[in-house]
Design a protein around this motif. Structure first.
Motif: not given
Ligand code: SF4
Length: 280
Positions: A199-201, A226-228, A257-260
């Motif tokens: 997500c960070a990448d 993390i995205s923000k 991205t998406a949660g688990a």
């Protein structure tokens, strides 16, 4: 406009596998089948399963003479015997990483070691692992739990797959004083960590970021945070109906991205809608 979907997003390998086994079974059997506990915590996915006749039960008896799917968390050994006696077909979707922990617990318990599980005592995965060593393990959730453990000549330690490495290290340090011989098996699965890193990448290189997942899902909220941090223009949505097209206006690179607990079809749906700019 280019869309980047985080390499590790949505279901982990174990949950994906369990869901596939369940959909396949529902389609093949064409009758009501059961899962031992809810397969995942996602409204849209559960609705799909219910439409196919898949129901969650919390005891073996309810699946009598039918099919019972074991979710990725696994179950205590005794449940397999119970199911056999009730003529229940088992489809075992225990994640192979969890199965490894169960087998270590059983092997070392049978060799006379005291088993210690580092994890949440109320989590089904931990309850399951304990059931592979006759419910005889010490279960400790944090450093303070170590003081309740008696000195034992032979000790084997395993981890609930989702604990952090920090927790593992701090408890292991203290446990070494409680055992003559300490066999450590760091059984942490890195799926969550890897998802957050992906997500960070992506967030670092895009103009806008969409995080998909349940509003109450804590791991999705964490991804959004993390995205923000790396992309101011981030938004959290549950389904493609909530895509903020005005926010995406003029963006050349969009990250997703998406949660688990977000199924792949919801991620694909979002991608498709953005590509078609809101059309079907
Ligand atoms: S062990 Fe890892 S891959 Fe398996 S279900 Fe748990 S998080 Fe997913």
């Amino acid at each position: 406009m280019k869309i980047y979907v985080a390499q590790n997003s949505g279901f982990c390998f174990g949950v994906k596998r369990a869901l596939k086994k369940t959909f396949d079974a529902a389609e093949e059997r064409k009758k009501r089948i059961f899962t031992y506990g809810p397969l995942i915590h996602n409204k849209q996915a559960i609705e799909k399963l219910t439409d196919l006749g898949v129901e969650s039960v919390d005891n073996v008896e309810s699946a009598k003479e039918s099919t019972l799917i074991i979710r990725s968390h696994g179950i205590p050994l005794s449940i397999y015997d119970k199911a056999k006696k009730k003529n229940i077909e088992i489809i075992d979707a225990t994640c192979p990483f969890v199965r490894r922990v169960q087998e270590i617990a059983r092997e070392y318990y049978n060799k006379g070691y005291k088993v210690v599980i580092i994890g949440n005592p109320n989590h089904p995965e931990v309850i399951g692992i304990n059931g592979w060593c006759d419910n005889n393990a010490y279960i400790i959730e944090n450093d303070s739990g170590v003081k309740d453990i008696e000195f034992t000549p032979k000790m084997c330690v395993v981890a609930q797959t989702t604990i952090t490495l920090e927790k593992w290290n701090s408890i292991i340090d203290k446990l070494s004083e409680k055992a003559g011989e300490l066999r450590e098996f760091n059984t942490i699965c890195l799926a969550t960590k890897v998802r957050q890193e992906s997500c960070a990448d992506i967030a670092k290189k895009v103009d806008a970021m969409i995080v998909i997942g349940g509003y109450h899902s804590s791991n999705t909220q964490k991804l959004f945070e993390i995205s923000k941090k790396y992309c101011e223009n981030s938004i959290h949505i549950e389904t493609s109906d909530e895509i903020p097209f005005e926010m995406l206006e003029g963006c050349e690179k969009i990250g997703i991205t998406a949660g688990a607990s977000t199924p792949e079809w919801i991620i694909n749906d979002v991608v498709k809608k953005i590509e078609n700019k809101g059309g079907d």
